[in-house]
Design a protein around this motif. Structure first.
Motif, short mmCIF file in Angstrom:
data_model
loop_
_atom_site.label_atom_id
_atom_site.label_comp_id
_atom_site.label_asym_id
_atom_site.label_seq_id
_atom_site.Cartn_x
_atom_site.Cartn_y
_atom_site.Cartn_z
N ALA A 1 0.84 -1.20 0.00
CA ALA A 1 0.00 0.00 0.00
C ALA A 1 0.87 1.25 0.00
CB ALA A 1 -0.93 -0.01 1.21
N VAL A 2 1.97 1.21 0.76
CA VAL A 2 2.88 2.35 0.81
C VAL A 2 3.55 2.53 -0.55
CG1 VAL A 2 5.02 3.20 1.85
CG2 VAL A 2 3.25 2.19 3.28
N GLN A 3 3.97 1.42 -1.16
CA GLN A 3 4.59 1.50 -2.48
C GLN A 3 3.60 2.05 -3.51
OE1 GLN A 3 6.04 -2.47 -3.19
NE2 GLN A 3 8.11 -1.96 -2.46
N SER B 1 1.87 6.51 -6.77
CA SER B 1 0.81 7.46 -7.14
C SER B 1 1.30 8.89 -6.93
CB SER B 1 -0.43 7.18 -6.28
OG SER B 1 -1.40 8.16 -6.52
N THR B 2 1.99 9.11 -5.79
CA THR B 2 2.52 10.45 -5.50
C THR B 2 3.56 10.84 -6.54
OG1 THR B 2 2.13 10.13 -3.14
CG2 THR B 2 3.68 11.85 -3.76
N ALA B 3 4.42 9.89 -6.91
CA ALA B 3 5.44 10.18 -7.93
C ALA B 3 4.80 10.52 -9.25
CB ALA B 3 6.37 8.98 -8.08
N SER B 4 3.77 9.80 -9.64
CA SER B 4 3.06 10.09 -10.89
C SER B 4 2.42 11.47 -10.83
CB SER B 4 1.99 9.04 -11.17
OG SER B 4 2.56 7.81 -11.47
N SER B 5 1.81 11.77 -9.68
CA SER B 5 1.15 13.06 -9.51
C SER B 5 2.18 14.20 -9.58
CB SER B 5 0.42 13.08 -8.17
OG SER B 5 -0.16 14.33 -7.95
N LEU B 6 3.31 14.01 -8.89
CA LEU B 6 4.36 15.04 -8.91
C LEU B 6 4.94 15.19 -10.31
CD1 LEU B 6 6.21 14.38 -5.54
CD2 LEU B 6 4.75 16.33 -6.12
N SER B 7 5.10 14.10 -11.01
CA SER B 7 5.62 14.14 -12.38
C SER B 7 4.66 14.91 -13.28
CB SER B 7 5.84 12.71 -12.88
OG SER B 7 6.31 12.73 -14.21
N ALA B 8 3.36 14.67 -13.12
CA ALA B 8 2.36 15.38 -13.92
C ALA B 8 2.39 16.87 -13.58
CB ALA B 8 0.97 14.79 -13.68
N GLU B 9 2.52 17.23 -12.29
CA GLU B 9 2.59 18.63 -11.88
C GLU B 9 3.84 19.30 -12.46
OE1 GLU B 9 1.99 19.74 -7.76
OE2 GLU B 9 0.59 18.06 -7.51
N LEU B 10 4.95 18.54 -12.44
CA LEU B 10 6.19 19.08 -13.01
C LEU B 10 6.03 19.35 -14.49
CD1 LEU B 10 9.16 19.83 -12.67
CD2 LEU B 10 9.74 17.42 -13.08
#
Length: 111
Positions: free
Chosen positions: A3-5, A10-19
């Motif tokens: 779940a943490v992974q 998900s957070t990495a994907s979200s941050l990548s999209a924001e970037l």
């Protein structure tokens, strides 16, 4: 752990999209600023050309004014010269008449 992974992914994907969105916004802002800069440069050039034209017109005006002033001064001098010549001529004529009268009086007195 899974779940943490999953959350980290998900957070990495979200941050990548924001970037990516931030990069796109930065490029759009850069493009807008470059267009505004070009517009300001064109406007500045237009103002400079207008200033140059106005300076040229002012120089022409000054030259025309100086020429007109000189012409007027010469005309006044010509008229004054004619007037003085006329007055001088009249005075000379009067003096000649006076001399003639005096000569006649002297001739009468001698006779």
């Amino acid at each position: 752990l899974e779940a943490v992974q999953l959350e980290l992914s998900s957070t990495a994907s979200s941050l990548s999209a924001e970037l990516e969105n931030s990069k796109k916004d930065a490029l759009d802002t850069k493009s807008t600023l470059e267009q505004q800069l070009k517009a300001v440069q064109v406007e500045s050039l237009s103002y400079q050309l207008t200033c140059d034209e106005l300076e040229s017109e002012l120089d022409n005006y000054k030259k025309n004014y100086e020429a007109a002033t000189l012409s007027a001064a010469l005309e006044v001098e010509r008229k004054l010269s004619k007037l003085l010549d006329a007055k001088t001529s009249a005075k000379i004529t009067k003096l000649q008449e006076t001399v003639t009268k005096l000569q006649a009086q002297v001739a009468d007195a001698d006779a």
